[in-house]
Scaffold this motif. Sequence first.
Motif, PDB file in Angstrom:
ATOM      1  N   LYS A 543     -20.625 -20.601   1.646  1.00  0.00           N
ATOM      2  CA  LYS A 543     -21.544 -20.748   1.451  1.00  0.00           C
ATOM      3  C   LYS A 543     -22.291 -20.043   3.059  1.00  0.00           C
ATOM      4  O   LYS A 543     -23.501 -19.645   3.193  1.00  0.00           O
ATOM      5  N   GLN A 547     -25.807 -18.306   2.017  1.00  0.00           N
ATOM      6  CA  GLN A 547     -27.177 -18.329   3.353  1.00  0.00           C
ATOM      7  C   GLN A 547     -27.826 -17.058   4.023  1.00  0.00           C
ATOM      8  O   GLN A 547     -28.488 -16.868   3.794  1.00  0.00           O
ATOM      9  N   THR A 576     -18.497 -24.397  -6.071  1.00  0.00           N
ATOM     10  CA  THR A 576     -18.824 -22.648  -5.969  1.00  0.00           C
ATOM     11  C   THR A 576     -19.811 -22.323  -6.370  1.00  0.00           C
ATOM     12  O   THR A 576     -21.206 -22.032  -6.467  1.00  0.00           O
ATOM     13  N   LEU A 579     -23.110 -24.480  -6.430  1.00  0.00           N
ATOM     14  CA  LEU A 579     -24.312 -23.786  -5.298  1.00  0.00           C
ATOM     15  C   LEU A 579     -24.563 -22.809  -5.641  1.00  0.00           C
ATOM     16  O   LEU A 579     -26.029 -22.470  -4.906  1.00  0.00           O
TER      17      LEU A 579
END
Length: 737
Positions: A543, A547, A576, A579
Amino acid sequence: MTENRRNGTSSGGHSFGTFGGVFTPTTLTILGVIMFLRFGQVVGQAGTLNALLIVLGAKSITLLTSFSVAAIATNTQVKGGGAYFLISRTLGVEYGGVIAIFLYIAQATSVALYVIGFTEAFVGTFPVTLSFRLIATVVNVAVFLCVYIGAGWTIKVQYGILAVLVLSVLSFLAGALPQSSIETFRANLHSAYLPGQSFFTMFALFFPAVTGIMAGVNMSGDLRDPGKSIPDGTFAAVLFTGAIYLSMALFLGASRPQEALIHQGLIVREIAWSPLLITAGVFAATLSSALGSMMGAPRVLQAFAADDVFSRLRPFAKGSGPAREPRRATIVTFLIAQTAIVLGDLDAVAPIITMFFMVTYGTLNLACFLEGITRNPSFRPRFRWHHWALSLLGALLCLAVMFLINVLWAAVAILIMVAVYGLIGRAEVLAAWGDLSSGLAFQRARWALLRLEKERYHPKNWRPSILALSGGAWSRNHLAEYACWLSAGRGVVSLAQILFGDVEEFVVRRNEAERLLRRHIQEEGRAAFPAVVVEEDLGKGIKTLLQCHGIGGVRPNTILMGWSEDPRRVGLFGRTLRLCRAMGRSVVVVRYDRRVERNDEEAPKGSLNIWWREPHNGALMLLLAHLMKQNRIWRNHPLRILCPVPPRADRENLTAEMTDRLALARIDAEIVVLPTDDPLSALRAEVVREPFAALFVGFEPPEEGHEEAFIDRYRPVTELPGDVILVSSSGDVALEA
């Protein structure tokens, strides 16, 4: 820290000031042979108006270059080597090496120019029976011996020469003033060129007269305070000599008809109040210029050799005595000058020297321009009267004048410059100093990023920006390899590693991991960047990378990871994938077949296959397969598109539709239509018939709670022999773009 060390001079070396170390050698080199022996010819052929333009034009180039020299000299700790030192520490060793060679040859040849000028004046003054070249050789030996003894002795000699030179100029002005008339001045205003001559040939003949600004710069290693003496002494000399040349042009044009100016070599002596002082001035000017060039050239060669760019030049880095006099380099300079004396004459040597100095001055201006335009924070010269626009103007003027003087010689000079640059670049010299290259690259990257930020995205401009979750890369090297293959040098590749722990406790370990990853990338020869983060677990680490990694228009648009059937990570694998797609990233999952034999020189045998089920993922698969074929080891692998269709489907229409799509995409591939009710069985049969090296298969991320069903659905495909590349497109690729 001692004063000598602070200013770049060696302990026990010379410590000349502004007047003795810069103003005197610069002035004496500028007021040289051309002023006495050829300036009358320049004024006569060009006319007074054009002669003034020639002086102003030549002085403008040297003045602009002086601004650049002053800026660079007050921005760095100047040591020996003059212009070579300034350029090599700014533009880098390649440009510095080019200028070292050009400047050294120019100044070594200049010795011959001044010696020939002295001999011409000597023969014209005293009736001698000895040959011209023998007299020139004797003078060259005398100049060599003066410099070989040491720069300190030569500087003392130059004080006396400067006094004689000033008296000779005053003698000319005193004699020209009563002989001048308005009628003669008007008659000489316009040009009267001889056949084959022009404004620019006269410019080329005159320009060596103003090239002496390097005489002081070349003494940088022998100055007490180079950062102050170089700008102060250079500007003072340029302005002082500029006033002398302008006044001489006016008085020459007002005191003698053009015919006399053109054909009488020592017209200055006839006009002067005391011909004896002019004779002394000619001897003083030519000898002083020869001494200045004989002093400066060896110091350039010594500094260049000391940087060990070419190992064969290493012996010339050695200095003699406490002042480290470059005596070996002085011997070579003498031999080059002697060769030019034997082969050349004054009018032939001058234009060649002009071309060499133009290259040097142009590169100096370019260096200062790039420092200014890139706004490098380290560029903080104490000399404030400079601007990048002035340096750019100086560089452009040098380039323009080179081609206006002689297109062929200008082209030859540039080709030699490129060849020497390439030779030094291939030697891969590791410079022990910082230069402008990294700052220039940073500024270009900054401009590009800001431009990308303002541009609206268009599929035509899509490039693969791949973030590979490859860990330490050495353990999952195949992911790093595939990331580079799929980018094919057209995009950006980042290799990501996640360390588990608390970031505050793992700072040292993170830095070490990044250093090791960067070293691995360099050893493998990959065009990639390392990305290392510290997080509590794998999910949070992914994550964080999604980002935060990247900037502006070069944020990753594609995430590459390995296929995983580990029951403990099936949930994380599915999350994953979801995402990545939720954040607008395309996903590439590589199932690497370790059963296949491989080597570094060749890819696995077989074709590149695309399992075409629908066009959404198909567009990205086709583009990635095309990019893979751009790599040398994949270039000869056939690209095949496998299209499973129901047995009763319109195969011809489907083939025509796919053919049109390939034509629109400008990609060549073989279309294989597989009529079947069981696509997976048809795929297995096709693989048995035609083994593949890599197979592209489209997929959609699993919904939450359906991760195991997703693994089961694709397991028959991932068990096929060969590498399987699963692709899920975010939709930002268009084949027709």
